[in-house]
Design an enzyme around this catalytic site. Structure first.
Site, short mmCIF file in Angstrom:
data_model
loop_
_atom_site.label_atom_id
_atom_site.label_comp_id
_atom_site.label_asym_id
_atom_site.label_seq_id
_atom_site.Cartn_x
_atom_site.Cartn_y
_atom_site.Cartn_z
N ARG A 58 0.86 -1.19 0.00
CA ARG A 58 0.00 0.00 0.00
C ARG A 58 0.89 1.24 0.00
O ARG A 58 2.09 1.15 0.19
CB ARG A 58 -0.94 0.01 1.21
CG ARG A 58 -0.24 0.14 2.55
CD ARG A 58 -1.24 0.22 3.69
NE ARG A 58 -0.57 0.45 4.96
CZ ARG A 58 -1.20 0.64 6.12
NH1 ARG A 58 -2.51 0.60 6.16
NH2 ARG A 58 -0.53 0.84 7.23
N GLU A 89 -2.75 7.85 7.12
CA GLU A 89 -1.40 7.75 7.68
C GLU A 89 -0.34 8.26 6.70
O GLU A 89 0.57 7.54 6.29
CB GLU A 89 -1.10 6.32 8.11
CG GLU A 89 -1.97 5.84 9.24
CD GLU A 89 -1.62 4.44 9.73
OE1 GLU A 89 -1.93 4.12 10.90
OE2 GLU A 89 -1.05 3.65 8.95
N GLU A 145 -7.54 5.17 15.46
CA GLU A 145 -7.14 3.77 15.42
C GLU A 145 -6.38 3.40 16.67
O GLU A 145 -5.54 4.16 17.16
CB GLU A 145 -6.22 3.48 14.21
CG GLU A 145 -6.88 3.47 12.87
CD GLU A 145 -5.91 3.03 11.77
OE1 GLU A 145 -4.93 2.31 12.07
OE2 GLU A 145 -6.12 3.42 10.61
N GLU A 181 -2.68 -8.20 7.28
CA GLU A 181 -3.10 -7.87 8.64
C GLU A 181 -4.10 -8.87 9.21
O GLU A 181 -4.87 -8.54 10.12
CB GLU A 181 -3.68 -6.45 8.66
CG GLU A 181 -2.61 -5.40 8.37
CD GLU A 181 -3.12 -3.98 8.47
OE1 GLU A 181 -2.55 -3.20 9.26
OE2 GLU A 181 -4.07 -3.64 7.76
N PHE A 228 -3.54 -11.23 11.19
CA PHE A 228 -3.27 -11.51 12.60
C PHE A 228 -3.35 -10.25 13.46
O PHE A 228 -3.03 -10.29 14.64
CB PHE A 228 -1.91 -12.19 12.76
CG PHE A 228 -1.86 -13.56 12.15
CD1 PHE A 228 -2.68 -14.57 12.62
CD2 PHE A 228 -1.01 -13.84 11.09
CE1 PHE A 228 -2.65 -15.83 12.05
CE2 PHE A 228 -0.98 -15.10 10.52
CZ PHE A 228 -1.80 -16.10 11.00
N HIS A 229 -3.76 -9.15 12.86
CA HIS A 229 -4.03 -7.93 13.62
C HIS A 229 -5.41 -8.08 14.24
O HIS A 229 -6.38 -8.42 13.57
CB HIS A 229 -3.99 -6.72 12.68
CG HIS A 229 -3.99 -5.39 13.37
ND1 HIS A 229 -5.07 -4.94 14.10
CD2 HIS A 229 -3.05 -4.41 13.44
CE1 HIS A 229 -4.80 -3.73 14.58
NE2 HIS A 229 -3.58 -3.39 14.19
#
Length: 681
Positions: free
Chosen positions: A105, A144, A300, A348, A350-351
């Site tokens: 990204r 971000e 976040e 992500e 496992f986020h």
């Protein structure tokens, strides 16, 4: 509305039959706000100029029907594969000329006119379509900024940099003067000769590097502003923001603040760091201060583990709640998470998420839902503000310049030193704003300036006027060294602070790793990292170095100036010593803590406004703590780990459950919010 609560919602990852369940679970968890569409560009524009908003219409309509407001993202954070395939020139390059490829990204050059044109076209479609939608409450531009592509060094960026320099300096002669190009035969005869500070045989020109950091921040902000202009034109009246990151070097939060209607932050505390709440405290103070105390948004955080640290620990029971309330205690009017439903695939997966892989019958979802109900129970807190009598100065320009190469020591870490100066104030229970040196300071009784290596004459004059009018100022070592172009001030350190501090620094003495210094005098103890050979010119030495080549030389000084005083610290004292010093300065300034005698590990803050005054007590320590309140108050938020104790004598009848209390007992990770006299809650 109250405190906003929710998270990033990415329904494109799931079949539509899941969306109905999402809405029911959101209502059960008291979700009021979601951020939607952050990474939806490829879904709404699957091919160039081919638009598919039908699915997103259904998402927006469903959220509106459930009474959930949307912070609508502009979807420009991650360009679709077709864009970089058709226009590889949008891809960024590093300082070695290596291209960064798609597949993750943020794979775009911020200066690319092609990227910006496609992004603006998308935003115009979005704004036109959803401007009047009942779910729309806020615009979320980009995502971000500078997280992965902090700077680009490609030829497109080089051309943009040259345009930026022309606007900044006007002439090549002015550029040569600012960059000290007489050194090493670097004199330019035309702007066309100027390049980004790409990898060179040795140290690149430091002023060139500093300007490229300024330019990089401006290029990212130009992307944001291009989208903001479209939103203002097509959807007027809807506030806009973007999510900044903590202590994020590429993005100057103070420079961005005027362009955001509300500050917003992503913050991920590390469960493996027992003191990470101290970093949070500093960053939250900065977010609150960036727009003059206005409430901000925590956009976040993680309900549990993240996926991107070397070791990703879960948050133990109660930690997510405690850290969420810490944000509110320090001025946040929103507590949101990344993300709503945990991904099955992708980088992500496992986020953690509000709805984990295991579904709603999990500890995380139960804690999330409990927090949602708790926040919803005190809507009157939203809009209240904190007031501080102490300011800590932070300056991105000085940070950028301080950590360039060819300095006296590579061990000077701006973020660490800022935290070290903030911590004694936090532990003393003193409200503290974090502001730039250009901010009006007359409302503060005490100002702490850790390491203002780069300091302009104008900012130095502002500090002098502050002290002359009665303020107490603490300045740390290696301050006032260079001007805005990284040129050493005439006469050396502390440059324009020399008269104010009543001293000059003859020589820097950076210390070898592991070396310790000893201080004697009013402040006795150890120090390390740095020392200076200070020559007094009116200041009084409160502590001196003992032993070694600086034996007897001043280490801590104080200089009366006008109706105030300026203190200087020529080394890095050990934490207890710095705390003692700042406590003395606080006493001289007449600054009292929020709660006197605060137990170790307990944080105390106050928010106040039309709805009243609210005292927040948060226990980050490991042992049960008892707090005596500054005045009796009524508990509006507590739990099994926070037990109010009424001021009743032995044998007296138990008071009503809502009676004012004088003391609170908090277990580890305990939270209590008390409405103080005058509160309407």
């Amino acid at each position: 509305m109250g405190i906003r609560f929710g998270g990033d919602y990415n329904p494109e990852q799931w079949p539509e039959e899941v969306w109905a369940e999402d809405l029911e679970l959101m209502k059960a968890a008291r979700v009021s706000t979601v951020t939607a569409g952050i990474f939806s560009w490829a879904r709404v524009e699957p091919r160039p100029g081919e638009w598919d908003f039908g699915w997103f219409d259904r998402v927006m309509d469903g959220l509106a029907g459930a009474g959930i407001e949307v912070c609508l993202a502009t979807m420009t954070a991650s360009p679709p594969p077709w864009l970089s395939h058709a226009h590889p020139e949008i891809l960024p390059e590093d300082a070695d000329g290596r291209r960064r490829w798609p597949g993750a990204r943020q794979h775009y050059c911020p200066s690319s006119p092609v990227y910006r044109a496609h992004a603006v076209r998308l935003v115009e479609r979005l704004a036109t379509r959803y401007a009047g939608h009942p779910a729309l409450a806020l615009w979320h531009i980009g995502n971000e900024y500078g997280c992965h592509t902090r700077q680009c060094y490609c030829d497109v960026s080089a051309a943009d940099f040259r345009d930026w320099l022309r606007e900044r300096y006007g002439s090549v002669d002015a550029l040569n003067d600012a960059w000290s190009t007489a050194f090493w035969s670097q004199t330019y005869t035309d702007f066309a000769e100027v390049l980004p500070p790409r990898t060179a045989p040795t140290f690149p020109n430091p002023a060139q590097q500093l300007d490229y950091l300024r330019f990089g921040d401006a290029a990212l902000r130009a992307c944001y502003l291009a989208e903001k202009e479209v939103l203002a034109r097509c959807a007027p009246g809807v506030p806009v923001t973007t999510n900044l990151m903590p202590q994020h070097k590429p993005v100057d939060a103070f420079a961005w603040a005027p362009h955001l209607d509300v500050m917003a932050l992503d913050f991920y505390q590390d469960p493996f760091l027992s003191d990470d709440h101290l970093r949070a405290a500093y960053v939250f103070d900065l977010m609150r201060s960036a727009r003059g105390g206005q409430p901000w948004l925590l956009l976040e955080q993680a309900p549990g583990a993240v996926n991107w640290r070397p070791r990703n620990g879960p948050k133990p029971p109660g930690a997510m709640r405690l850290w969420s309330w810490q944000a509110v205690a320090q001025g946040a009017d929103a507590v949101l998470f990344f993300q709503w439903r945990q991904s099955r695939g992708g980088a992500e997966k496992f986020h953690s998420a509000m709805v984990p892989h295991g579904g709603p019958d999990t500890r995380i979802f139960r804690e999330v839902a409990a927090l949602g109900r708790e926040l919803a129970s005190v809507p009157e807190i939203a809009g209240t503000r904190s007031r501080a009598a102490v300011a800590l100065l932070a300056d991105w320009r000085s940070w950028w310049a301080l950590e360039l190469d060819s300095r006296p020591s590579t061990a000077l870490d701006h973020s660490r030193l800022a935290l070290e100066h903030h911590r004694p104030l936090y532990e003393a229970g003193v409200a503290c704003d974090v502001v730039p040196p250009s901010r009006e300071l007359s409302g503060y009784r005490m100002v702490v300036a850790p390491q203002l290596y780069l300091l302009t004459e104008q900012d130095a004059a502002r500090l002098a006027a502050y002290v002359r009018d009665g303020g107490q100022l603490v300045v740390s070592f290696f301050s006032g060294v260079v001007d805005a172009q990284d040129r050493v001030h005439p006469g050396g350190c502390p440059g324009p602070l020399r008269e104010l501090l009543g001293l000059r620094v003859e020589e820097f003495w950076p210390q070898p790793e592991g070396a310790a210094l000893t201080l004697q005098g009013a402040y006795r103890g150890r120090a390390d990292l740095w020392a200076e050979d200070v020559v007094l010119e009116g200041a009084e030495a409160l502590a001196r170095f003992t032993g070694g080549p600086l034996d007897g030389r001043p280490a801590v000084t104080r200089h009366p100036y006008g109706r105030g005083a300026a203190w200087y610290v020529a080394t890095r004292p050990e934490p207890a010593l710095l705390r003692a010093l700042l406590d003395d300065v606080r006493e001289a300034a007449g600054v009292a803590p929020v709660v006197a005698g605060l137990p170790a590990g307990v944080q105390a803050t106050v928010r106040e406004g039309a709805a009243g005054r609210f005292l927040f007590l948060l226990h980050h320590g490991e042992r049960t703590a008892r707090v005596t309140l500054p005045e009796p108050g009524r508990v509006v938020v507590s739990d099994a780990t926070g037990r109010p104790e009424p001021a009743a004598g032995p044998g007296d009848p138990a008071p009503p459950a809502d009676a004012p209390v004088h003391r609170i007992t908090l277990a580890p990770r305990g939270v209590a919010v008390i409405a103080l006299p005058g509160a309407d809650a």
